[in-house]
Design a protein around this motif. Sequence first.
Motif, PDB file in Angstrom:
ATOM      1  N   ILE A 187      -8.333  10.893 -67.769  1.00 24.47           N
ATOM      2  CA  ILE A 187      -8.481   9.633 -68.025  1.00 24.47           C
ATOM      3  C   ILE A 187      -7.964   9.032 -66.629  1.00 24.47           C
ATOM      4  CG2 ILE A 187      -7.950   7.226 -69.101  1.00 24.47           C
ATOM      5  CD1 ILE A 187      -9.730   9.377 -70.672  1.00 24.47           C
ATOM      6  N   CYS A 188      -8.763   8.036 -66.022  1.00 31.33           N
ATOM      7  CA  CYS A 188      -8.526   7.382 -64.708  1.00 31.33           C
ATOM      8  C   CYS A 188      -8.739   5.912 -64.932  1.00 31.33           C
ATOM      9  CB  CYS A 188      -9.735   7.960 -63.650  1.00 31.33           C
ATOM     10  SG  CYS A 188     -11.403   7.806 -63.799  1.00 31.33           S
ATOM     11  N   PRO A 189      -8.347   5.189 -63.840  1.00 32.70           N
ATOM     12  CA  PRO A 189      -8.501   3.798 -63.855  1.00 32.70           C
ATOM     13  C   PRO A 189      -9.882   3.264 -63.891  1.00 32.70           C
ATOM     14  CG  PRO A 189      -6.731   4.406 -62.264  1.00 32.70           C
ATOM     15  CD  PRO A 189      -7.457   5.718 -62.731  1.00 32.70           C
ATOM     16  N   TYR A 190     -10.337   2.049 -64.118  1.00 36.32           N
ATOM     17  CA  TYR A 190     -11.307   1.568 -64.089  1.00 36.32           C
ATOM     18  C   TYR A 190     -11.680   1.199 -62.557  1.00 36.32           C
ATOM     19  CZ  TYR A 190     -11.892   0.791 -69.180  1.00 36.32           C
ATOM     20  OH  TYR A 190     -11.880   1.067 -70.366  1.00 36.32           O
ATOM     21  N   VAL A 191     -13.139   1.270 -62.123  1.00 33.90           N
ATOM     22  CA  VAL A 191     -13.247   0.981 -60.640  1.00 33.90           C
ATOM     23  C   VAL A 191     -13.749  -0.435 -60.685  1.00 33.90           C
ATOM     24  CG1 VAL A 191     -14.874   1.324 -59.047  1.00 33.90           C
ATOM     25  CG2 VAL A 191     -13.884   3.227 -60.356  1.00 33.90           C
ATOM     26  N   ASN A 192     -13.056  -1.391 -59.790  1.00 36.91           N
ATOM     27  CA  ASN A 192     -13.458  -2.643 -59.320  1.00 36.91           C
ATOM     28  C   ASN A 192     -13.265  -3.624 -60.818  1.00 36.91           C
ATOM     29  OD1 ASN A 192     -14.065  -1.865 -56.926  1.00 36.91           O
ATOM     30  ND2 ASN A 192     -16.363  -1.613 -57.428  1.00 36.91           N
ATOM     31  N   ALA A 193     -12.191  -3.291 -61.517  1.00 37.31           N
ATOM     32  CA  ALA A 193     -11.805  -4.156 -62.524  1.00 37.31           C
ATOM     33  C   ALA A 193     -11.134  -5.436 -62.301  1.00 37.31           C
ATOM     34  CB  ALA A 193     -11.061  -3.300 -63.820  1.00 37.31           C
ATOM     35  N   ASP A 194     -11.315  -6.476 -63.060  1.00 33.79           N
ATOM     36  CA  ASP A 194     -10.555  -7.568 -62.767  1.00 33.79           C
ATOM     37  C   ASP A 194      -8.941  -7.388 -63.220  1.00 33.79           C
ATOM     38  OD1 ASP A 194      -9.281 -10.249 -62.451  1.00 33.79           O
ATOM     39  OD2 ASP A 194     -11.009 -11.355 -63.870  1.00 33.79           O
TER      40      ASP A 194
ATOM     41  N   ALA B 239      -6.746  -9.366 -64.164  1.00 38.99           N
ATOM     42  CA  ALA B 239      -6.537 -10.281 -65.484  1.00 38.99           C
ATOM     43  C   ALA B 239      -7.231  -9.928 -66.701  1.00 38.99           C
ATOM     44  CB  ALA B 239      -6.564 -11.924 -65.217  1.00 38.99           C
ATOM     45  N   SER B 240      -8.143  -8.711 -66.552  1.00 42.88           N
ATOM     46  CA  SER B 240      -8.772  -8.506 -67.818  1.00 42.88           C
ATOM     47  C   SER B 240      -8.113  -7.276 -68.401  1.00 42.88           C
ATOM     48  CB  SER B 240     -10.258  -7.707 -67.304  1.00 42.88           C
ATOM     49  OG  SER B 240     -10.228  -6.836 -66.480  1.00 42.88           O
ATOM     50  N   ARG B 241      -8.637  -6.770 -69.626  1.00 42.64           N
ATOM     51  CA  ARG B 241      -7.897  -5.955 -70.336  1.00 42.64           C
ATOM     52  C   ARG B 241      -8.018  -4.610 -69.528  1.00 42.64           C
ATOM     53  NH1 ARG B 241     -10.637  -6.549 -74.666  1.00 42.64           N
ATOM     54  NH2 ARG B 241      -9.339  -7.923 -75.630  1.00 42.64           N
ATOM     55  N   GLU B 242      -9.239  -4.312 -68.896  1.00 39.07           N
ATOM     56  CA  GLU B 242      -9.341  -3.283 -68.140  1.00 39.07           C
ATOM     57  C   GLU B 242      -8.620  -3.222 -66.981  1.00 39.07           C
ATOM     58  OE1 GLU B 242     -11.863  -5.184 -69.407  1.00 39.07           O
ATOM     59  OE2 GLU B 242     -12.840  -4.106 -70.679  1.00 39.07           O
ATOM     60  N   GLY B 243      -8.435  -4.423 -66.405  1.00 42.71           N
ATOM     61  CA  GLY B 243      -7.383  -4.311 -65.319  1.00 42.71           C
ATOM     62  C   GLY B 243      -5.966  -4.156 -65.571  1.00 42.71           C
ATOM     63  N   TYR B 244      -5.429  -4.597 -66.683  1.00 41.63           N
ATOM     64  CA  TYR B 244      -4.166  -4.173 -67.189  1.00 41.63           C
ATOM     65  C   TYR B 244      -3.906  -2.820 -67.619  1.00 41.63           C
ATOM     66  CZ  TYR B 244      -3.034  -9.205 -67.636  1.00 41.63           C
ATOM     67  OH  TYR B 244      -2.872 -10.350 -67.534  1.00 41.63           O
ATOM     68  N   PHE B 245      -5.010  -2.003 -68.143  1.00 39.01           N
ATOM     69  CA  PHE B 245      -4.892  -0.687 -68.479  1.00 39.01           C
ATOM     70  C   PHE B 245      -4.891   0.146 -67.170  1.00 39.01           C
ATOM     71  CE2 PHE B 245      -7.305   3.205 -69.154  1.00 39.01           C
ATOM     72  CZ  PHE B 245      -6.573   3.785 -69.978  1.00 39.01           C
ATOM     73  N   SER B 246      -5.804  -0.253 -66.196  1.00 36.33           N
ATOM     74  CA  SER B 246      -5.653   0.288 -64.888  1.00 36.33           C
ATOM     75  C   SER B 246      -4.534   0.267 -64.121  1.00 36.33           C
ATOM     76  CB  SER B 246      -6.860  -0.118 -64.145  1.00 36.33           C
ATOM     77  OG  SER B 246      -8.152   0.071 -64.675  1.00 36.33           O
ATOM     78  N   THR B 247      -4.008  -0.706 -63.988  1.00 36.74           N
ATOM     79  CA  THR B 247      -2.502  -0.984 -63.242  1.00 36.74           C
ATOM     80  C   THR B 247      -1.400  -0.172 -64.203  1.00 36.74           C
ATOM     81  OG1 THR B 247      -3.348  -3.224 -62.861  1.00 36.74           O
ATOM     82  CG2 THR B 247      -0.843  -2.658 -62.835  1.00 36.74           C
ATOM     83  N   ASN B 248      -1.645  -0.016 -65.426  1.00 35.65           N
ATOM     84  CA  ASN B 248      -0.661   0.493 -65.946  1.00 35.65           C
ATOM     85  C   ASN B 248      -0.723   2.097 -65.656  1.00 35.65           C
ATOM     86  OD1 ASN B 248       1.535   1.277 -67.807  1.00 35.65           O
ATOM     87  ND2 ASN B 248       0.105   1.768 -69.627  1.00 35.65           N
ATOM     88  N   ILE B 249      -1.956   2.643 -65.645  1.00 33.78           N
ATOM     89  CA  ILE B 249      -2.258   4.103 -65.281  1.00 33.78           C
ATOM     90  C   ILE B 249      -1.702   4.431 -63.938  1.00 33.78           C
ATOM     91  CG2 ILE B 249      -4.103   5.594 -64.894  1.00 33.78           C
ATOM     92  CD1 ILE B 249      -5.384   5.379 -67.330  1.00 33.78           C
TER      93      ILE B 249
END
Length: 275
Positions: A217-224, A226-236
Amino acid sequence: PLAKVEELTVILIDQGYIRVPRSHRFREEFRECSELLVMSALYRLGSGNPFRQLRSMCHISSSEIRLFFADFLDAMVEMKDEYIYLPRNIAELRQTSKYYGEVGLPGCCGSMDVVHVKWSSCPTGDRNRAKGKESYPTLAFQCITDYNRRVIGICGPQFGTRNDKEIVKVDPNVHHIPTGWFREVSWKYYDKVGQVKKERGAYLICDNGYHRWPTTICPYVNADSASREGYFSTNIESVRKDVECTFGILKKRWRILNNGFYYRDINICEKIFVT
């Protein structure tokens, strides 16, 4: 600490890596000489200094220290399965996953990344294969660490030109997670509306250099951000820094990794990294 040196010396003597002299004349100084040899091997790994410098520190010939260093590496490699291993049962996996669950990553069992170590004595024939993203030849090792920065898996060495996607395909530790008993482990999570759901199968967290596999599992690419994907990517990205910190600690504590491998044999370089 001296207590750790004495403990390591006892292990090497009991398992036969340091032989007791047959002559009673040398048995009185046998224990002190064994501890000096162990300390010389640890000093060689910790500082990267040559064997000639150790001769003046422990008053043992350079040739004897060099021979013992090879035996010391063989002993550590043979004992590695006692200290470097993935969770062996569900209890150990729960203990490892507990820390990741507290930071919002339930079901995770480790962080994964590749570290490149300088190969200072790379043979000329392997130079083009070993000179990858760095400006010098390197050897790559893929490591898996837990939340507390303990190494639980090592794969390598690989030539420096190989990237993460190529190395992960031949890593038996990563292959064991989707095919072994890890795939039957269940864990709970919250969906987007706040309901508790259940999922099956453990996974590893990594950076964007790996394949998009269910177990990596890796972070999302070019995720906002402030979005749910962005929070998840920042956490990872924040949590997986444990493996990066582990590499930094290893290279600064054991300077032979920071200075580079001064051995032409790739097998000896592997033994040094594992040790």
